[in-house]
Design a protein around this motif. Structure first.
Motif, PDB file in Angstrom:
ATOM      1  N   VAL A 132     -21.668  14.372  60.390  1.00 34.27           N
ATOM      2  CA  VAL A 132     -21.423  13.054  59.784  1.00 34.27           C
ATOM      3  C   VAL A 132     -22.405  12.023  60.323  1.00 34.27           C
ATOM      4  O   VAL A 132     -22.939  11.199  59.570  1.00 34.27           O
ATOM      5  CB  VAL A 132     -19.968  12.604  60.029  1.00 34.27           C
ATOM      6  CG1 VAL A 132     -19.770  11.153  59.608  1.00 34.27           C
ATOM      7  CG2 VAL A 132     -19.002  13.502  59.267  1.00 34.27           C
ATOM      8  N   ASP A 133     -22.656  12.074  61.631  1.00 33.44           N
ATOM      9  CA  ASP A 133     -23.614  11.138  62.239  1.00 33.44           C
ATOM     10  C   ASP A 133     -25.021  11.309  61.675  1.00 33.44           C
ATOM     11  O   ASP A 133     -25.858  10.411  61.778  1.00 33.44           O
ATOM     12  CB  ASP A 133     -23.658  11.329  63.760  1.00 33.44           C
ATOM     13  CG  ASP A 133     -22.401  10.818  64.449  1.00 33.44           C
ATOM     14  OD1 ASP A 133     -21.628  10.099  63.794  1.00 33.44           O
ATOM     15  OD2 ASP A 133     -22.191  11.162  65.627  1.00 33.44           O
ATOM     16  N   ASN A 134     -25.278  12.477  61.084  1.00 35.78           N
ATOM     17  CA  ASN A 134     -26.602  12.762  60.540  1.00 35.78           C
ATOM     18  C   ASN A 134     -26.613  12.862  59.015  1.00 35.78           C
ATOM     19  O   ASN A 134     -27.482  13.525  58.440  1.00 35.78           O
ATOM     20  CB  ASN A 134     -27.151  14.053  61.158  1.00 35.78           C
ATOM     21  CG  ASN A 134     -27.591  13.871  62.590  1.00 35.78           C
ATOM     22  OD1 ASN A 134     -28.707  13.430  62.868  1.00 35.78           O
ATOM     23  ND2 ASN A 134     -26.694  14.184  63.525  1.00 35.78           N
ATOM     24  N   GLY A 135     -25.637  12.182  58.396  1.00 31.48           N
ATOM     25  CA  GLY A 135     -25.710  12.029  56.951  1.00 31.48           C
ATOM     26  C   GLY A 135     -24.665  12.711  56.104  1.00 31.48           C
ATOM     27  O   GLY A 135     -24.593  12.476  54.898  1.00 31.48           O
ATOM     28  N   LEU A 136     -23.840  13.587  56.691  1.00 33.66           N
ATOM     29  CA  LEU A 136     -22.797  14.232  55.895  1.00 33.66           C
ATOM     30  C   LEU A 136     -21.737  13.218  55.497  1.00 33.66           C
ATOM     31  O   LEU A 136     -21.245  12.459  56.332  1.00 33.66           O
ATOM     32  CB  LEU A 136     -22.140  15.369  56.689  1.00 33.66           C
ATOM     33  CG  LEU A 136     -20.976  16.087  55.991  1.00 33.66           C
ATOM     34  CD1 LEU A 136     -21.478  16.881  54.791  1.00 33.66           C
ATOM     35  CD2 LEU A 136     -20.239  16.996  56.972  1.00 33.66           C
ATOM     36  N   LYS A 137     -21.379  13.208  54.216  1.00 33.82           N
ATOM     37  CA  LYS A 137     -20.340  12.297  53.751  1.00 33.82           C
ATOM     38  C   LYS A 137     -18.992  12.725  54.299  1.00 33.82           C
ATOM     39  O   LYS A 137     -18.654  13.906  54.265  1.00 33.82           O
ATOM     40  CB  LYS A 137     -20.298  12.276  52.218  1.00 33.82           C
ATOM     41  CG  LYS A 137     -21.540  11.661  51.575  1.00 33.82           C
ATOM     42  CD  LYS A 137     -21.409  11.656  50.064  1.00 33.82           C
ATOM     43  CE  LYS A 137     -22.639  11.038  49.419  1.00 33.82           C
ATOM     44  NZ  LYS A 137     -22.547  11.053  47.933  1.00 33.82           N
ATOM     45  N   PRO A 138     -18.200  11.788  54.833  1.00 31.58           N
ATOM     46  CA  PRO A 138     -16.864  12.121  55.336  1.00 31.58           C
ATOM     47  C   PRO A 138     -16.056  12.842  54.256  1.00 31.58           C
ATOM     48  O   PRO A 138     -16.102  12.488  53.082  1.00 31.58           O
ATOM     49  CB  PRO A 138     -16.260  10.743  55.651  1.00 31.58           C
ATOM     50  CG  PRO A 138     -17.440   9.877  55.940  1.00 31.58           C
ATOM     51  CD  PRO A 138     -18.521  10.354  55.003  1.00 31.58           C
ATOM     52  N   GLY A 139     -15.335  13.884  54.665  1.00 31.98           N
ATOM     53  CA  GLY A 139     -14.529  14.642  53.719  1.00 31.98           C
ATOM     54  C   GLY A 139     -15.242  15.844  53.131  1.00 31.98           C
ATOM     55  O   GLY A 139     -14.639  16.637  52.395  1.00 31.98           O
ATOM     56  N   LYS A 140     -16.540  15.992  53.446  1.00 30.26           N
ATOM     57  CA  LYS A 140     -17.320  17.090  52.885  1.00 30.26           C
ATOM     58  C   LYS A 140     -17.418  18.294  53.842  1.00 30.26           C
ATOM     59  O   LYS A 140     -18.100  19.273  53.538  1.00 30.26           O
ATOM     60  CB  LYS A 140     -18.735  16.604  52.544  1.00 30.26           C
ATOM     61  CG  LYS A 140     -18.795  15.601  51.394  1.00 30.26           C
ATOM     62  CD  LYS A 140     -18.498  16.269  50.062  1.00 30.26           C
ATOM     63  CE  LYS A 140     -18.699  15.308  48.912  1.00 30.26           C
ATOM     64  NZ  LYS A 140     -18.449  15.972  47.596  1.00 30.26           N
ATOM     65  N   TRP A 141     -16.761  18.198  54.980  1.00 35.38           N
ATOM     66  CA  TRP A 141     -16.842  19.251  55.994  1.00 35.38           C
ATOM     67  C   TRP A 141     -16.488  20.620  55.424  1.00 35.38           C
ATOM     68  O   TRP A 141     -17.239  21.581  55.561  1.00 35.38           O
ATOM     69  CB  TRP A 141     -15.930  18.893  57.160  1.00 35.38           C
ATOM     70  CG  TRP A 141     -15.666  19.983  58.147  1.00 35.38           C
ATOM     71  CD1 TRP A 141     -14.492  20.661  58.333  1.00 35.38           C
ATOM     72  CD2 TRP A 141     -16.571  20.530  59.127  1.00 35.38           C
ATOM     73  NE1 TRP A 141     -14.603  21.584  59.342  1.00 35.38           N
ATOM     74  CE2 TRP A 141     -15.867  21.524  59.844  1.00 35.38           C
ATOM     75  CE3 TRP A 141     -17.889  20.273  59.450  1.00 35.38           C
ATOM     76  CZ2 TRP A 141     -16.452  22.259  60.862  1.00 35.38           C
ATOM     77  CZ3 TRP A 141     -18.476  21.014  60.480  1.00 35.38           C
ATOM     78  CH2 TRP A 141     -17.759  21.979  61.170  1.00 35.38           C
ATOM     79  N   SER A 142     -15.333  20.730  54.765  1.00 31.37           N
ATOM     80  CA  SER A 142     -14.882  22.021  54.222  1.00 31.37           C
ATOM     81  C   SER A 142     -15.871  22.572  53.214  1.00 31.37           C
ATOM     82  O   SER A 142     -16.119  23.784  53.157  1.00 31.37           O
ATOM     83  CB  SER A 142     -13.502  21.873  53.568  1.00 31.37           C
ATOM     84  OG  SER A 142     -12.537  21.499  54.527  1.00 31.37           O
ATOM     85  N   GLN A 172     -29.035  23.737  60.530  1.00 29.05           N
ATOM     86  CA  GLN A 172     -29.701  23.237  61.743  1.00 29.05           C
ATOM     87  C   GLN A 172     -28.778  22.319  62.540  1.00 29.05           C
ATOM     88  O   GLN A 172     -28.728  22.394  63.778  1.00 29.05           O
ATOM     89  CB  GLN A 172     -30.992  22.498  61.372  1.00 29.05           C
ATOM     90  CG  GLN A 172     -32.120  23.406  60.932  1.00 29.05           C
ATOM     91  CD  GLN A 172     -33.455  22.697  60.801  1.00 29.05           C
ATOM     92  OE1 GLN A 172     -34.465  23.306  60.456  1.00 29.05           O
ATOM     93  NE2 GLN A 172     -33.509  21.412  61.084  1.00 29.05           N
ATOM     94  N   LEU A 173     -28.046  21.451  61.859  1.00 30.46           N
ATOM     95  CA  LEU A 173     -27.142  20.535  62.554  1.00 30.46           C
ATOM     96  C   LEU A 173     -26.022  21.296  63.255  1.00 30.46           C
ATOM     97  O   LEU A 173     -25.610  20.943  64.367  1.00 30.46           O
ATOM     98  CB  LEU A 173     -26.568  19.517  61.575  1.00 30.46           C
ATOM     99  CG  LEU A 173     -27.564  18.485  61.028  1.00 30.46           C
ATOM    100  CD1 LEU A 173     -26.915  17.652  59.920  1.00 30.46           C
ATOM    101  CD2 LEU A 173     -28.083  17.579  62.134  1.00 30.46           C
ATOM    102  N   ILE A 174     -25.510  22.332  62.612  1.00 34.67           N
ATOM    103  CA  ILE A 174     -24.479  23.160  63.241  1.00 34.67           C
ATOM    104  C   ILE A 174     -25.043  23.820  64.489  1.00 34.67           C
ATOM    105  O   ILE A 174     -24.376  23.886  65.532  1.00 34.67           O
ATOM    106  CB  ILE A 174     -23.952  24.221  62.248  1.00 34.67           C
ATOM    107  CG1 ILE A 174     -23.142  23.539  61.139  1.00 34.67           C
ATOM    108  CG2 ILE A 174     -23.096  25.264  62.961  1.00 34.67           C
ATOM    109  CD1 ILE A 174     -22.732  24.468  60.011  1.00 34.67           C
TER     110      ILE A 174
END
Length: 238
Positions: A132-142, A172-174
């Protein structure tokens, strides 16, 4: 009289031009105990291959909208497929290193979603926050985990699939988040191994208590102060 086919021509298949620096290696794991560091070393090795191979990746563009030349298709398929296999394997091994270090159990399987589900929730939250800190929209994790779940298997056998998505940024972020967890948020393995070797029914509880201390900000602040004081006294005696 028909001329017989000439089998003595110079046609040949692929030939390797060089061997690696060492042509033959014997790689033995002599210890009966697999440690998180053992798994981590392999994760880093595959990540290094990925990092060094990224230079081969090139964007395909054809001015004027002409069809992509046949020779350029290798940049569309072969290289991304080979790259993602290295990165996905590194992620899988990092996950297994973290799981062994935080549970005492050596996990099997390739599915990222299944492996992530076995992590302490605080570790999963750390990974999601990094995305999320690097651009993932909240709620898009799954959603992103689902798309990356079996990419290691899918990319290896891409010719069997109608199509699949490769999300290098997410992978890469993971990898970055898992590396942080391994290096900064795992309990000391020697202590975990002592707990596991005891085989007591309270193994999970005792390991969790050590993880609790890692995430306890007050305790970490106190510990940092103690270490700084020890270092000050030690240096003063010199």
């Amino acid at each position: 009289m028909a001329k017989s086919k000439d089998y003595t021509n110079n046609k040949q298949g692929y030939r390797f031009k060089k061997l690696p620096a060492y042509g033959v290696l014997n790689i033995n794991h002599t210890s009966n105990t697999i440690t998180p560091n053992d798994i981590y070393a392999y994760a880093v090795a595959f990540r290094d291959v990925y990092e060094k191979s990224k230079a081969l990746s090139k964007k395909v563009s054809v001015p004027g909208g002409y069809p992509i030349p046949v020779d350029d298709w290798k940049f569309v398929y072969s290289i991304p497929q080979a790259l993602v296999v290295q990165l996905a394997l590194s992620n899988e091994l990092l996950l297994k290193a973290v799981l062994l270090g935080s549970t005492g159990k050596l996990e099997r399987g390739h599915g990222m979603k299944a492996l992530l589900s076995k992590l302490d929730p605080r570790y999963r939250n750390y990974i999601e926050k990094h995305l999320v800190d690097n651009g993932l929209k909240p709620g898009k994790w799954s959603e992103v985990i689902k798309s990356s779940d079996n990419i290691f298997v899918t990319a290896r056998y891409g010719y069997e699939n109608g199509g699949y998505k490769v999300d290098f940024l997410t992978l890469q972020l993971i990898n970055e988040a898992l590396d942080d967890i391994f290096n900064f948020k795992l309990p000391d393995w020697s202590n975990v191994k002592e707990i596991v070797d005891k085989g007591a029914s309270s193994v999970n509880t005792e390991i969790k208590e050590r993880i609790d201390l890692i995430f306890d900000e007050k305790y970490q602040k106190w510990l940092k102060g103690e270490l700084e004081e020890f270092e000050r006294i030690f240096n003063a005696e010199d």
